[in-house]
Design an enzyme around this catalytic site. Structure first.
Site, PDB file in Angstrom:
ATOM      1  N   LYS A   1      -9.945   1.740  -7.897  1.00 41.39           N
ATOM      2  CA  LYS A   1      -9.309   1.397  -9.163  1.00 41.39           C
ATOM      3  C   LYS A   1      -8.046   0.823  -8.685  1.00 41.39           C
ATOM      4  CE  LYS A   1      -8.259   5.661 -10.891  1.00 41.39           C
ATOM      5  NZ  LYS A   1      -8.096   7.207 -11.080  1.00 41.39           N
ATOM      6  N   ARG A   2      -7.773  -0.217  -9.645  1.00 35.29           N
ATOM      7  CA  ARG A   2      -7.110  -1.239  -9.330  1.00 35.29           C
ATOM      8  C   ARG A   2      -6.118  -1.295 -10.763  1.00 35.29           C
ATOM      9  NH1 ARG A   2      -7.309  -6.135  -8.934  1.00 35.29           N
ATOM     10  NH2 ARG A   2      -5.908  -6.657  -7.192  1.00 35.29           N
TER      11      ARG A   2
ATOM     12  N   SER B   1      -1.927 -15.927  -3.341  1.00 36.84           N
ATOM     13  CA  SER B   1      -2.608 -14.933  -2.604  1.00 36.84           C
ATOM     14  C   SER B   1      -2.371 -14.496  -1.286  1.00 36.84           C
ATOM     15  CB  SER B   1      -4.259 -15.532  -2.521  1.00 36.84           C
ATOM     16  OG  SER B   1      -4.884 -14.677  -1.690  1.00 36.84           O
ATOM     17  N   SER B   2      -2.453 -13.023  -1.139  1.00 30.14           N
ATOM     18  CA  SER B   2      -2.052 -12.405   0.251  1.00 30.14           C
ATOM     19  C   SER B   2      -3.023 -13.038   1.227  1.00 30.14           C
ATOM     20  CB  SER B   2      -2.113 -11.001   0.250  1.00 30.14           C
ATOM     21  OG  SER B   2      -3.464 -10.587   0.208  1.00 30.14           O
TER      22      SER B   2
ATOM     23  N   GLU C   1       3.177  -3.284  -9.278  1.00 31.97           N
ATOM     24  CA  GLU C   1       2.387  -4.410  -8.699  1.00 31.97           C
ATOM     25  C   GLU C   1       3.325  -5.803  -8.899  1.00 31.97           C
ATOM     26  OE1 GLU C   1       0.362  -4.754  -6.229  1.00 31.97           O
ATOM     27  OE2 GLU C   1       0.019  -2.519  -6.016  1.00 31.97           O
TER      28      GLU C   1
ATOM     29  N   GLU D   1       6.290  -5.587  -6.703  1.00 32.80           N
ATOM     30  CA  GLU D   1       6.190  -5.943  -5.520  1.00 32.80           C
ATOM     31  C   GLU D   1       5.657  -7.264  -5.234  1.00 32.80           C
ATOM     32  OE1 GLU D   1       4.874  -1.301  -4.222  1.00 32.80           O
ATOM     33  OE2 GLU D   1       3.409  -2.782  -4.022  1.00 32.80           O
TER      34      GLU D   1
ATOM     35  N   LYS E   1     -16.756  -4.366  -6.055  1.00 27.83           N
ATOM     36  CA  LYS E   1     -16.778  -3.197  -6.320  1.00 27.83           C
ATOM     37  C   LYS E   1     -15.355  -2.433  -6.534  1.00 27.83           C
ATOM     38  CE  LYS E   1     -19.422   1.197  -5.682  1.00 27.83           C
ATOM     39  NZ  LYS E   1     -20.389   1.332  -5.902  1.00 27.83           N
TER      40      LYS E   1
ATOM     41  N   ARG F   1       5.159 -14.828   0.200  1.00 27.53           N
ATOM     42  CA  ARG F   1       4.522 -15.102  -1.150  1.00 27.53           C
ATOM     43  C   ARG F   1       5.305 -15.837  -1.923  1.00 27.53           C
ATOM     44  NH1 ARG F   1       0.960 -10.058  -3.358  1.00 27.53           N
ATOM     45  NH2 ARG F   1      -0.817 -11.553  -3.045  1.00 27.53           N
TER      46      ARG F   1
END
Length: 151
Positions: A19-20, A39-40, A66, A69, A90, A115
């Site tokens: 879950k995102r 991107s990380s 998010e 952060e 997935k 970042r």
């Protein structure tokens, strides 16, 4: 460098998908410019801010957290755009519109991971997201819903 949070527990839905939640961060209601973050995993690539839902956390809270952060922004959560599935990785991402009101000079992921963030016109953002087809589909859905191409 991949971000790993201490004590972070991944959550999954009933079908085993992670879950995102994520936000399409806009400067204003015109939705002409969108904020992307590096991107990380690869500082040369851009992504939509988003990440995993923590246990007992509502997805709209995850989306706001998010954005804060990863992009160092605060604002107002807008409407829910839908649930997007990435079968390859997935996971399923709940997506929201987010209107940025405040951009911090320093934020967690900038300090810890180096970042960066940048505003892009929608068409340019789609090009920068070409390595993330599901994220391109976020913008295509928005364009379709708005009834015209957002440029």
């Amino acid at each position: 460098m991949v971000k790993e949070k201490p004590n972070s527990i991944r959550t999954y839905d009933e079908e085993g998908f992670r879950k995102r939640a994520a936000c399409l961060c806009f400067k204003d209601e015109s939705k002409q410019e969108i904020l992307l973050v590096t991107s990380s995993k690869d500082r040369e690539k851009w992504v939509v801010p988003g990440g995993g839902v923590e246990p007992l956390e509502d997805v709209h809270i995850t989306a706001e957290r998010e954005a804060f952060e990863e992009a160092g922004v605060r604002g107002k959560l807008g409407r829910y755009l839908g649930l997007f599935e990435n079968k390859e990785k997935k996971h399923r991402t709940s997506l929201y519109v987010f209107f940025v009101h405040d951009e911090l000079d320093d934020w967690e992921d900038k300090k810890v991971m180096g970042r960066t963030r940048k505003w892009f016109p929608i068409a340019e953002a789609k090009e920068h997201l070409s390595h993330k087809p599901v994220q391109v589909s976020y913008l295509e859905l928005l364009e379709k819903e708005e009834g015209n191409a957002v440029t």
